[in-house]
Write a protein that holds these residues in place. Structure first.
Motif, PDB file in Angstrom:
ATOM      1  N   UNK A 123       0.844  -1.195   0.000  1.00  0.00           N
ATOM      2  CA  UNK A 123       0.000   0.000   0.000  1.00  0.00           C
ATOM      3  C   UNK A 123       0.878   1.242   0.000  1.00  0.00           C
ATOM      4  N   UNK A 124       0.450   2.239  -0.768  1.00  0.00           N
ATOM      5  CA  UNK A 124       1.173   3.508  -0.807  1.00  0.00           C
ATOM      6  C   UNK A 124       0.289   4.689  -0.438  1.00  0.00           C
ATOM      7  N   UNK A 125      -1.001   4.416  -0.159  1.00  0.00           N
ATOM      8  CA  UNK A 125      -1.923   5.464   0.274  1.00  0.00           C
ATOM      9  C   UNK A 125      -2.733   4.954   1.452  1.00  0.00           C
ATOM     10  N   UNK A 126      -3.330   5.900   2.192  1.00  0.00           N
ATOM     11  CA  UNK A 126      -4.148   5.528   3.347  1.00  0.00           C
ATOM     12  C   UNK A 126      -5.345   4.692   2.914  1.00  0.00           C
ATOM     13  N   UNK A 127      -5.897   5.008   1.735  1.00  0.00           N
ATOM     14  CA  UNK A 127      -7.051   4.257   1.251  1.00  0.00           C
ATOM     15  C   UNK A 127      -6.676   2.814   0.945  1.00  0.00           C
ATOM     16  N   UNK A 128      -5.522   2.624   0.281  1.00  0.00           N
ATOM     17  CA  UNK A 128      -5.066   1.270  -0.012  1.00  0.00           C
ATOM     18  C   UNK A 128      -4.765   0.510   1.271  1.00  0.00           C
ATOM     19  N   UNK A 129      -4.173   1.199   2.253  1.00  0.00           N
ATOM     20  CA  UNK A 129      -3.862   0.549   3.526  1.00  0.00           C
ATOM     21  C   UNK A 129      -5.134   0.123   4.242  1.00  0.00           C
ATOM     22  N   UNK A 130      -6.140   1.011   4.250  1.00  0.00           N
ATOM     23  CA  UNK A 130      -7.400   0.687   4.917  1.00  0.00           C
ATOM     24  C   UNK A 130      -8.065  -0.519   4.270  1.00  0.00           C
ATOM     25  N   UNK A 131      -8.041  -0.574   2.931  1.00  0.00           N
ATOM     26  CA  UNK A 131      -8.630  -1.717   2.226  1.00  0.00           C
ATOM     27  C   UNK A 131      -7.910  -3.011   2.590  1.00  0.00           C
ATOM     28  N   UNK A 132      -6.576  -2.955   2.653  1.00  0.00           N
ATOM     29  CA  UNK A 132      -5.797  -4.150   2.982  1.00  0.00           C
ATOM     30  C   UNK A 132      -6.045  -4.594   4.419  1.00  0.00           C
ATOM     31  N   UNK A 133      -6.123  -3.638   5.340  1.00  0.00           N
ATOM     32  CA  UNK A 133      -6.394  -3.975   6.743  1.00  0.00           C
ATOM     33  C   UNK A 133      -7.738  -4.676   6.869  1.00  0.00           C
ATOM     34  N   UNK A 134      -8.729  -4.166   6.158  1.00  0.00           N
ATOM     35  CA  UNK A 134     -10.064  -4.761   6.233  1.00  0.00           C
ATOM     36  C   UNK A 134     -10.100  -6.126   5.558  1.00  0.00           C
ATOM     37  N   UNK A 135      -9.271  -6.304   4.524  1.00  0.00           N
ATOM     38  CA  UNK A 135      -9.247  -7.588   3.823  1.00  0.00           C
ATOM     39  C   UNK A 135      -8.682  -8.697   4.705  1.00  0.00           C
ATOM     40  N   UNK A 136      -7.616  -8.382   5.461  1.00  0.00           N
ATOM     41  CA  UNK A 136      -6.969  -9.407   6.280  1.00  0.00           C
ATOM     42  C   UNK A 136      -7.566  -9.507   7.675  1.00  0.00           C
ATOM     43  N   UNK A 137      -8.076  -8.402   8.204  1.00  0.00           N
ATOM     44  CA  UNK A 137      -8.651  -8.426   9.541  1.00  0.00           C
ATOM     45  C   UNK A 137      -7.606  -8.452  10.638  1.00  0.00           C
ATOM     46  N   UNK A 138      -8.086  -8.367  11.873  1.00  0.00           N
ATOM     47  CA  UNK A 138      -7.197  -8.359  13.034  1.00  0.00           C
ATOM     48  C   UNK A 138      -6.734  -9.782  13.365  1.00  0.00           C
ATOM     49  N   UNK A 139      -5.561  -9.922  14.015  1.00  0.00           N
ATOM     50  CA  UNK A 139      -4.565  -8.875  14.302  1.00  0.00           C
ATOM     51  C   UNK A 139      -3.955  -8.327  13.008  1.00  0.00           C
ATOM     52  N   UNK A 140      -3.666  -7.024  13.020  1.00  0.00           N
ATOM     53  CA  UNK A 140      -3.145  -6.355  11.842  1.00  0.00           C
ATOM     54  C   UNK A 140      -1.611  -6.370  11.868  1.00  0.00           C
ATOM     55  N   UNK A 141      -1.004  -6.634  10.708  1.00  0.00           N
ATOM     56  CA  UNK A 141       0.453  -6.643  10.572  1.00  0.00           C
ATOM     57  C   UNK A 141       0.829  -5.616   9.512  1.00  0.00           C
ATOM     58  N   UNK A 142       1.528  -4.558   9.920  1.00  0.00           N
ATOM     59  CA  UNK A 142       1.909  -3.487   9.002  1.00  0.00           C
ATOM     60  C   UNK A 142       3.423  -3.326   9.067  1.00  0.00           C
ATOM     61  N   UNK A 143       4.083  -3.455   7.901  1.00  0.00           N
ATOM     62  CA  UNK A 143       5.545  -3.383   7.842  1.00  0.00           C
ATOM     63  C   UNK A 143       5.976  -2.226   6.952  1.00  0.00           C
ATOM     64  N   UNK A 144       6.904  -1.443   7.451  1.00  0.00           N
ATOM     65  CA  UNK A 144       7.552  -0.430   6.635  1.00  0.00           C
ATOM     66  C   UNK A 144       8.326  -1.134   5.527  1.00  0.00           C
ATOM     67  N   UNK A 145       8.055  -0.758   4.253  1.00  0.00           N
ATOM     68  CA  UNK A 145       8.734  -1.410   3.133  1.00  0.00           C
ATOM     69  C   UNK A 145      10.117  -0.800   2.939  1.00  0.00           C
ATOM     70  N   UNK A 146      10.993  -1.091   3.862  1.00  0.00           N
ATOM     71  CA  UNK A 146      12.348  -0.557   3.813  1.00  0.00           C
ATOM     72  C   UNK A 146      13.109  -1.000   5.035  1.00  0.00           C
ATOM     73  N   UNK A 147      14.301  -0.477   5.225  1.00  0.00           N
ATOM     74  CA  UNK A 147      15.106  -0.829   6.384  1.00  0.00           C
ATOM     75  C   UNK A 147      14.604  -0.081   7.604  1.00  0.00           C
ATOM     76  N   UNK A 148      14.354  -0.808   8.679  1.00  0.00           N
ATOM     77  CA  UNK A 148      13.841  -0.172   9.887  1.00  0.00           C
ATOM     78  C   UNK A 148      14.502  -0.725  11.127  1.00  0.00           C
ATOM     79  N   UNK A 149      15.658  -1.376  10.956  1.00  0.00           N
ATOM     80  CA  UNK A 149      16.436  -1.919  12.078  1.00  0.00           C
ATOM     81  C   UNK A 149      15.593  -2.821  12.971  1.00  0.00           C
ATOM     82  N   UNK A 150      14.675  -3.559  12.346  1.00  0.00           N
ATOM     83  CA  UNK A 150      13.866  -4.505  13.108  1.00  0.00           C
ATOM     84  C   UNK A 150      12.703  -3.883  13.842  1.00  0.00           C
ATOM     85  N   UNK A 151      12.488  -2.559  13.706  1.00  0.00           N
ATOM     86  CA  UNK A 151      11.442  -1.910  14.488  1.00  0.00           C
ATOM     87  C   UNK A 151      10.357  -1.290  13.620  1.00  0.00           C
ATOM     88  N   UNK A 152      10.354  -1.576  12.303  1.00  0.00           N
ATOM     89  CA  UNK A 152       9.376  -0.967  11.411  1.00  0.00           C
ATOM     90  C   UNK A 152       8.103  -1.764  11.269  1.00  0.00           C
TER      91      UNK A 152
END
Length: 739
Positions: A123-152
């Protein structure tokens, strides 16, 4: 051998210590290192993400091997520059390091390699993220698509929190990967690779959350232990065969061979092994306990990997003891940390038997005192005869150290020591009993056969799988077709005699006709008890997609068309009726369901989100090829193939997309008599329609919506259904069915 280790943390300290223990290593340098590393070897100032500076330092020192520790210099291309300058480098190229630097890239590679992983969307927009969150349901898993030193990564049941994390990533100019939640314990496996060959290190488990009981925000890791006594036998071999080797082969095919550590972050779920993420380097803090147990000289291993010669080294040797590592972190970590606090007691901790202290965020102040200089400051690692002994020694070491305001978890490896970890795929007696009860309620009762040389591992709706009893044989399974029959997502209590043999023989005939499409059959030399209804097949990494080709409009496709004029998102001409021919045929995928659940029709775009663009295109092309060839063959025999559902998997040995499961049988395809074909109404088919018709009739007394198990089938319905299966076999093959 003179070695330069690039990096400033605890992982690099562990690597330095292991290199110093290697008799073939004569000198070790580090850049920039830390206060603890500086007590062991000479350290040099270095901007680790500057390829030119790193190359200049290696040239000045005249080193024989460079080990690049952290992710940031790998992503910056430091390994590439060093290789171009002629150095042997342990660490992947910038392009290969994208396995860690981009979660989306890693998902694409996993899809191409057929590696089991969580379903995901980018997802690159809030709308795309919201759609994906609703598609998978809770618990939600959101990852920064990049290097985040294990904390993204955010894992939460709070949708607002998940969306806020995604929006923060967007605000920083990034994208996110949103995944389905994976149940089951996590495991880290480091795989050392030389571009072609690979060897796995001892599996470890780390602890990401800051507080006990896995509460609080994610960190870079608060502790780890190895080995893992609760893992099933053959786990590491499964990781190599299903995850590491397919990934490495795919990277090589792409022209970006991977040389270094492929860090496999895994979940052992109720549905089997799944990849959470890949990293392109040793993990921290797992490296500290893992290397503490490694007895094979590390320098020789890393040098062999850097030179593409891993196949020349001996099998790795391990200390039989258990290693537990506990991280001591600064005040405020993982938020705003306080630095500059004086650290004492490190020498006292290391004076304890089998205890080592690895430095991460440490420095020396003007007075020469050891002070904190980062979030995670130290890792205290102890070896013990078992988990309880190793834990006790590690925490004794932690107690000897004084760092004002510091924090550490007190439950590292505690559940494992208490025997409290239960695998989703290896259920306890209560869970197994509950599953069997649930399956029995749905009429799903598996006959587990005693077959010489084989052991039962899984039962689907109508087929059972067995694997060789010889654990060294991992490339094949025995697929046994039962006489069970399913309808309306229930496996019925009544069987259809000879159904398994009919469908197996028909599948084998179709595999012969479609010889130019790779298939999974190895042999029909099977135990006598299942002769005629079983095949020895390649053990494929199956794609989680049902691949459907439709040449005629009927069934669920017709219902969707009548609702909005489309099928799986594809717009069709107006005025079509039941039985209308579709020319050309269309590809309509669906997501595979578990036993007792219904497959979900999905669009091609949703399929791409699950398995990637390249694999999706290949699966579509192969499915339509299979349908086109089979439709022509069937029509020559007076039979119309209206639609078919096929499944594919990746051959672990070659990566080739391979046709698996049953193919072009009345259970997976819709066959009509060409002489009776007349568009505008439902066509009689060579399948289990007699069963469906009776179940929905007043005579059965069964209501589809009741959720109750269907009743037993009458004898005449059973016989007519069997006769219809036999007729399909004989019309298509031209052979007489022999029971």
């Amino acid at each position: 051998m003179k070695v330069l280790v690039i990096g400033p943390g605890g992982r690099e300290h562990a690597i330095v210590r292991s290199l110093l223990a290697d008799p073939s290593v004569t000198e070790v340098h580090a850049a920039p290192g830390n206060a603890g590393i500086a007590r062991d070897v000479t350290c040099h100032a270095l901007n680790t993400t500057d390829p030119v500076a790193a190359t200049a330092l290696a040239t000045e020192l005249g080193v024989d091997l460079v080990v690049v520790g952290p992710e940031a210099p790998l992503a910056a291309g430091v390994a590439d520059a060093l290789r171009e300058a002629g150095f042997d480098v342990f660490g992947p190229s910038q392009e290969a390091a994208k396995l860690e630097a981009s979660k989306a890239f890693a998902k694409e590679v996993m899809a191409e390699a057929g590696v089991p992983t969580a379903m995901a969307r980018v997802a690159s927009t809030a709308e795309e993220a919201a759609d994906a969150l609703d598609a998978f349901g809770a618990p939600y898993v959101v990852k920064d698509d990049g290097l985040a030193a294990g904390k993204g990564v955010v894992v939460t049941s709070d949708r607002a929190e998940a969306l806020a994390h995604a929006e923060a990533c967007f605000a920083a100019g990034g994208t996110v990967v949103i995944e389905e939640f994976l149940d089951g314990p996590e495991v880290s496996v480091f795989v050392i690779a030389d571009g072609t060959n690979a060897v796995a290190l001892s599996p470890a488990q780390d602890f990401k959350r800051i507080f006990n009981e896995d509460e609080g925000p994610n960190t870079g890791g608060m502790g780890a232990y190895t080995p893992l006594p609760w893992l099933p036998a053959g786990f590491t071999e499964e990781v190599m065969e299903r995850v590491a080797l397919p990934t490495l082969r795919t990277m090589a095919r792409r022209g970006t061979p991977f040389v270094g550590v492929l860090y496999c972050g895994l979940a052992v779920t109720s549905r089997g092994l799944r990849v959470i993420e890949f990293n392109a380097r040793f993990g921290d803090p797992e490296t500290q306990p893992v290397l503490s147990r490694l007895k094979t000289p590390l320098g020789r291993v890393l040098k062999a990997a850097a030179r593409g010669e891993l196949d020349t080294i001996e099998a790795l040797s391990w200390d039989p003891r258990t290693a537990v590592g506990v991280v001591v972190a600064s005040h405020g970590y993982p938020g705003t940390v306080r630095t500059g606090d004086v650290i004492t007691g490190v020498e006292a901790a290391e004076a304890l038997d089998a205890v080592s202290v690895f430095h991460a965020g440490t420095a020396s102040n003007e007075a020469g005192e050891l002070v904190s200089a980062g979030g995670r400051v130290l890792a205290v690692v102890a070896l013990g005869e078992d988990l309880a002994a190793a834990r006790a020694a590690a925490y004794e070491g932690v107690a000897a150290i004084d760092l004002p305001g510091s924090q550490h978890r007190t439950d590292i490896a505690l559940k494992a020591a208490n025997g409290e970890i239960v695998l989703g795929g290896a259920q306890g007696a209560v869970e197994q009993e509950a599953q069997e009860a649930q399956e029995a309620q749905r009429g799903f009762q598996t006959e587990v056969l005693e077959l010489p040389g084989w052991r039962h591992i899984y039962s689907g709706k109508v087929r059972d799988l067995y694997e060789p009893e010889d654990a060294s044989i991992t490339d094949r399974v025995l697929v046994v077709a039962s006489d069970r029959i399913s309808a309306y997502d229930f496996v019925l209590s009544t069987e259809i005699p000879d159904k398994g043999a009919i469908l197996t023989q028909l599948s084998l005939w179709w595999f012969e006709q479609l010889a130019d499409v790779p298939n999974h059959v190895i042999s029909t030399d099977v135990p006598e008890a299942v002769k005629g209804r079983a095949m020895v097949c390649k053990r494929l990494d199956m794609y989680p997609i049902e691949c459907i080709a439709r040449g005629y409009l009927t069934g669920s496709g017709l219902a969707e068309y009548n609702a909005d004029g489309t099928v799986s998102g594809q717009e069709l001409p107006a005025g079509l009726v039941d039985g209308s021919r579709l020319d050309p045929a269309i590809f309509t995928p669906s997501a595979k369901a578990e036993v007792g659940e219904h497959d979900e029709n999905i669009t091609y775009a949703q399929m791409v989100e699950r398995v990637g663009e390249s694999v999706s295109a290949d699966l579509r092309e192969l499915t339509l090829k299979v349908y086109s060839e089979a439709e022509r063959i069937a029509r020559e025999r007076g039979v119309i193939l209206a639609d078919t559902k096929v499944e594919f998997g990746a051959d672990p040995a070659t990566g080739t997309i391979t046709l698996g499961d049953e193919v072009l049988t009345p259970d997976s395809s819709r066959f009509w008599d060409a002489a009776e074909y007349e568009p505008g109404h439902a066509q009689p088919s060579f399948d289990k329609q007699f069963v469906r018709d009776w179940l929905t009739s007043a005579e059965s007394g069964w209501e589809k919506a009741s959720g109750e198990e269907p009743p037993a089938l009458p004898a005449d319905v059973v016989e007519r259904t069997r006769a219809r299966y036999v007729e399909a076999y004989e019309r298509l093959t031209g052979r007489t069915f022999q029971a």
